[in-house]
Design a protein around this motif. Structure first.
Motif, mmCIF file in Angstrom:
data_model
loop_
_atom_site.group_PDB
_atom_site.id
_atom_site.type_symbol
_atom_site.label_atom_id
_atom_site.label_comp_id
_atom_site.label_asym_id
_atom_site.label_seq_id
_atom_site.Cartn_x
_atom_site.Cartn_y
_atom_site.Cartn_z
ATOM 1 N N ALA A 92 22.153 79.176 -26.218
ATOM 2 C CA ALA A 92 21.439 77.946 -25.875
ATOM 3 C C ALA A 92 21.379 77.714 -24.370
ATOM 4 C CB ALA A 92 22.086 76.745 -26.568
ATOM 5 N N LEU A 93 22.301 78.318 -23.629
ATOM 6 C CA LEU A 93 22.278 78.180 -22.174
ATOM 7 C C LEU A 93 21.010 78.762 -21.561
ATOM 8 C CD1 LEU A 93 25.990 79.062 -21.335
ATOM 9 C CD2 LEU A 93 24.897 76.834 -21.034
ATOM 10 N N TRP A 94 20.356 79.680 -22.276
ATOM 11 C CA TRP A 94 19.134 80.298 -21.781
ATOM 12 C C TRP A 94 17.913 79.404 -21.965
ATOM 13 C CZ3 TRP A 94 19.060 84.751 -19.018
ATOM 14 C CH2 TRP A 94 20.218 85.523 -19.027
ATOM 15 N N LEU A 95 18.039 78.369 -22.760
ATOM 16 C CA LEU A 95 16.923 77.450 -22.952
ATOM 17 C C LEU A 95 16.690 76.671 -21.660
ATOM 18 C CD1 LEU A 95 17.957 76.137 -26.479
ATOM 19 C CD2 LEU A 95 16.091 77.736 -25.983
ATOM 20 N N GLU A 96 15.467 76.635 -21.194
ATOM 21 C CA GLU A 96 15.169 76.014 -19.906
ATOM 22 C C GLU A 96 15.629 74.564 -19.808
ATOM 23 O OE1 GLU A 96 12.744 73.801 -16.915
ATOM 24 O OE2 GLU A 96 12.772 73.586 -19.112
ATOM 25 N N PRO A 97 15.409 73.706 -20.801
ATOM 26 C CA PRO A 97 15.890 72.320 -20.688
ATOM 27 C C PRO A 97 17.407 72.236 -20.537
ATOM 28 C CG PRO A 97 14.252 72.494 -22.426
ATOM 29 C CD PRO A 97 14.608 73.891 -22.035
ATOM 30 N N VAL A 98 18.124 73.089 -21.249
ATOM 31 C CA VAL A 98 19.582 73.086 -21.162
ATOM 32 C C VAL A 98 20.030 73.576 -19.789
ATOM 33 C CG1 VAL A 98 21.701 74.112 -22.075
ATOM 34 C CG2 VAL A 98 19.890 73.377 -23.649
ATOM 35 N N PHE A 99 19.454 74.680 -19.341
ATOM 36 C CA PHE A 99 19.821 75.236 -18.034
ATOM 37 C C PHE A 99 19.557 74.235 -16.916
ATOM 38 C CE2 PHE A 99 18.793 77.534 -14.137
ATOM 39 C CZ PHE A 99 19.935 78.310 -13.978
ATOM 40 N N GLN A 100 18.403 73.569 -16.978
ATOM 41 C CA GLN A 100 18.062 72.593 -15.949
ATOM 42 C C GLN A 100 18.993 71.382 -15.981
ATOM 43 O OE1 GLN A 100 16.193 74.217 -13.805
ATOM 44 N NE2 GLN A 100 14.355 72.968 -13.808
ATOM 45 N N THR A 101 19.418 71.012 -17.169
ATOM 46 C CA THR A 101 20.368 69.900 -17.288
ATOM 47 C C THR A 101 21.671 70.227 -16.575
ATOM 48 O OG1 THR A 101 19.456 69.008 -19.351
ATOM 49 C CG2 THR A 101 21.785 68.610 -18.935
ATOM 50 N N LEU A 102 22.181 71.443 -16.775
ATOM 51 C CA LEU A 102 23.401 71.856 -16.085
ATOM 52 C C LEU A 102 23.165 71.985 -14.586
ATOM 53 C CD1 LEU A 102 24.199 72.501 -19.065
ATOM 54 C CD2 LEU A 102 25.467 74.450 -18.166
ATOM 55 N N LEU A 103 21.994 72.492 -14.206
ATOM 56 C CA LEU A 103 21.686 72.714 -12.796
ATOM 57 C C LEU A 103 21.626 71.401 -12.019
ATOM 58 C CD1 LEU A 103 20.834 74.769 -10.579
ATOM 59 C CD2 LEU A 103 18.462 74.365 -11.291
ATOM 60 N N PHE A 104 21.019 70.375 -12.628
ATOM 61 C CA PHE A 104 20.851 69.101 -11.946
ATOM 62 C C PHE A 104 22.029 68.149 -12.152
ATOM 63 C CE2 PHE A 104 16.178 70.086 -12.421
ATOM 64 C CZ PHE A 104 15.983 70.348 -11.066
ATOM 65 N N GLY A 105 22.956 68.498 -13.040
ATOM 66 C CA GLY A 105 24.053 67.578 -13.337
ATOM 67 C C GLY A 105 23.565 66.359 -14.082
ATOM 68 N N GLN A 106 22.691 66.572 -15.055
ATOM 69 C CA GLN A 106 22.075 65.483 -15.794
ATOM 70 C C GLN A 106 22.944 65.029 -16.968
ATOM 71 O OE1 GLN A 106 19.695 63.390 -16.793
ATOM 72 N NE2 GLN A 106 18.448 63.316 -14.947
ATOM 73 N N VAL A 107 22.553 63.901 -17.586
ATOM 74 C CA VAL A 107 23.297 63.339 -18.716
ATOM 75 C C VAL A 107 22.540 63.506 -20.035
ATOM 76 C CG1 VAL A 107 24.537 61.659 -17.305
ATOM 77 C CG2 VAL A 107 22.317 61.034 -18.295
ATOM 78 N N ASN A 108 21.520 64.365 -20.056
ATOM 79 C CA ASN A 108 20.693 64.507 -21.254
ATOM 80 C C ASN A 108 21.500 64.941 -22.476
ATOM 81 O OD1 ASN A 108 18.224 64.054 -19.712
ATOM 82 N ND2 ASN A 108 18.572 66.084 -18.879
ATOM 83 N N LEU A 109 22.416 65.882 -22.282
ATOM 84 C CA LEU A 109 23.194 66.370 -23.412
ATOM 85 C C LEU A 109 24.098 65.271 -23.970
ATOM 86 C CD1 LEU A 109 24.134 69.901 -22.031
ATOM 87 C CD2 LEU A 109 22.588 69.406 -23.934
ATOM 88 N N ALA A 110 24.659 64.456 -23.097
ATOM 89 C CA ALA A 110 25.502 63.352 -23.559
ATOM 90 C C ALA A 110 24.687 62.353 -24.372
ATOM 91 C CB ALA A 110 26.155 62.655 -22.363
ATOM 92 N N ILE A 111 23.481 62.045 -23.911
ATOM 93 C CA ILE A 111 22.629 61.101 -24.631
ATOM 94 C C ILE A 111 22.236 61.654 -25.996
ATOM 95 C CG2 ILE A 111 20.405 59.914 -24.597
ATOM 96 C CD1 ILE A 111 22.462 58.786 -22.638
ATOM 97 N N ALA A 112 21.816 62.922 -26.032
ATOM 98 C CA ALA A 112 21.419 63.538 -27.299
ATOM 99 C C ALA A 112 22.589 63.582 -28.275
ATOM 100 C CB ALA A 112 20.870 64.940 -27.054
ATOM 101 N N CYS A 113 23.783 63.877 -27.772
ATOM 102 C CA CYS A 113 24.955 63.928 -28.646
ATOM 103 C C CYS A 113 25.291 62.555 -29.216
ATOM 104 C CB CYS A 113 26.149 64.488 -27.884
ATOM 105 S SG CYS A 113 26.094 66.276 -27.611
ATOM 106 N N LEU A 114 25.230 61.518 -28.387
ATOM 107 C CA LEU A 114 25.497 60.170 -28.873
ATOM 108 C C LEU A 114 24.539 59.792 -30.002
ATOM 109 C CD1 LEU A 114 26.205 58.003 -25.685
ATOM 110 C CD2 LEU A 114 27.765 58.405 -27.601
ATOM 111 N N VAL A 115 23.255 60.057 -29.776
ATOM 112 C CA VAL A 115 22.237 59.696 -30.769
ATOM 113 C C VAL A 115 22.421 60.498 -32.050
ATOM 114 C CG1 VAL A 115 19.768 59.728 -31.273
ATOM 115 C CG2 VAL A 115 20.567 58.971 -29.018
#
Length: 408
Positions: A92-115
């Motif tokens: 899953a790290l190869w998926l562009e949205p996931v990679f970009q989330t890690l690259l930018f230090g975003q909170v997208n994964l936390a939000i998706a997990c909560l939901v």
């Protein structure tokens, strides 16, 4: 990790009493765009040095990705043994949205997990909807799921989520009153503050239309289709839930039918309905269609917002739809938008044949809604087996393979 530096600056503004929406950081002059409640949550980012903070965020996002994969497996009704979970997380790290989330230090994964954690809990679980409301209090887009809960007659869960969201707004107003007034009366409506809607980074419906028409502000050319997509997407999500056999009345949240009188002959049916209703995977396509509808209609959906590709891929694989899963994986790993010229305003002057390459995610989202619409038309609201109802069958989409693979 540019976004992480914005979060830290928001936390510092809270600690030092600065103007939360008056600063910009990094060479890209990025401002704060989240509600005041989010800034309060970011206060701990000011307690450690930036290098350590970056390392912590990177490790935390990696763990959140593993949790998202596990939650996606739960949504799919599949077990997630540790070796498989580790392998899937690595891929899953190869998926562009996931990679970009890690690259930018975003909170997208936390939000998706909560939901996803909240929505896949059993009906009647304590405080179900609370985490969803908190997620919406950090980034407003998850509030679309609250509408989905109301539309599917899960009134208690929807009310809990609404109260939770309102509580985050109230807490932000109590702790940061001036910032709260500024955000809810002004900043909320400044879409341009988030970024330019027409650049290829924006993978929403507005970004697609802006680039296709060569117009930086498409206006009604975007708002009218977005409204239609919002209504259609939520309607399809509710139909997908109905087709799964998850009748609202069985969950105890909706109104009981008039003929629901106790009767021994009906007990086995009630038991089966109760068991169905407690299976999170019965709501899989309703949740996914709601998520992709939100991503489409949001004015700006940066490519890293599309981390919902993870549960989509897991669901498709669990249903035995390998061709669709491979196609979706290709879309989310190809990074076609970044291969196009996009310096300056060149995003607005792309030739017609480059338009699909510039908007792979919204096109996939629209295709997903179209497939769901075809399935609704073919099958009606309640197919006999209650499985695979959100997408049409085909050579690679047979109902037989969907049932045999224990659809999530």
């Amino acid at each position: 990790m540019a976004d992480l530096l914005v979060y830290r600056a928001e936390g510092e503004a809270v600690v030092h009493g600065g103007d939360l929406y008056g600063f910009t950081v990094t060479e890209w002059r990025l401002p704060a765009t989240y509600p005041p409640f989010a800034a309060v949550l970011f206060v701990p980012t000011t307690w450690i040095p930036v290098p350590a903070l970056k390392a912590a965020f990177l490790a935390g996002n990696a763990l959140l990705l593993a949790w998202l994969v596990a939650l996606s497996a739960r949504l799919a009704g599949r077990p997630a043994p540790l070796p498989l979970l580790g392998a899937a997380t690595g891929l899953a790290l190869w998926l562009e949205p996931v990679f970009q989330t890690l690259l930018f230090g975003q909170v997208n994964l936390a939000i998706a997990c909560l939901v996803l954690w909240d929505l896949t809990r059993p009906p009647g679980a304590r405080a179900k909807g609370l985490a969803l409301g908190i997620a919406a209090g950090v980034k407003l887009t998850p509030a679309v799921f609250i509408a989905y809960l109301f539309l599917t007659a899960r009134r208690k869960e929807a009310a809990t989520a609404t109260a939770s969201f309102a509580g985050t707004a109230l807490l932000g107003a109590l702790l940061l009153p001036s910032a709260a007034v500024d955000f809810w009366t002004r900043r909320l409506f400044e879409t341009g503050r988030v970024g330019k809607a027409w650049i290829i980074d924006n993978q929403s419906l507005q970004g697609l239309i802006a680039r296709a028409t060569g117009t930086a502000a498409p206006g009604p050319a975007w708002t009218l289709p977005a409204a239609a997509v919002a209504v259609t997407g939520l309607w399809l999500a509710t139909r997908a839930r109905a087709a799964s056999g998850d009748a609202p009345a069985a969950s105890g949240d909706g109104d009981a039918p008039a003929d629901r009188a106790p009767h021994r002959d009906r007990a086995p049916h009630r038991d089966r309905a109760s068991h169905r209703d407690r299976a999170p995977h019965r709501d899989r396509w309703g949740i996914l269609l709601t998520a992709f509808t939100a991503l489409l209609v949001c004015p700006i959906s940066w490519s890293h917002h599309w981390v919902w590709c993870v549960p989509l891929l897991v669901v498709l694989l669990a249903e035995g739809r390998t061709f669709l899963a491979a196609t979706a994986a290709l879309v989310f790993t190809a990074r076609t938008m970044w291969l196009l010229p996009h310096e300056g305003d060149r995003d607005l002057h792309l030739p017609w044949w480059q338009q699909p390459l510039a908007a792979p995610y919204p096109l996939l989202g629209l295709a997903l809604l179209a497939g769901a619409a075809i399935a609704v038309r073919r099958r009606g609201a309640a197919p006999p087996d209650g499985t695979g109802a959100a997408l049409p069958d085909g050579p690679q989409l047979s109902a037989r393979s969907s049932s045999a693979s224990m659809i999530r």
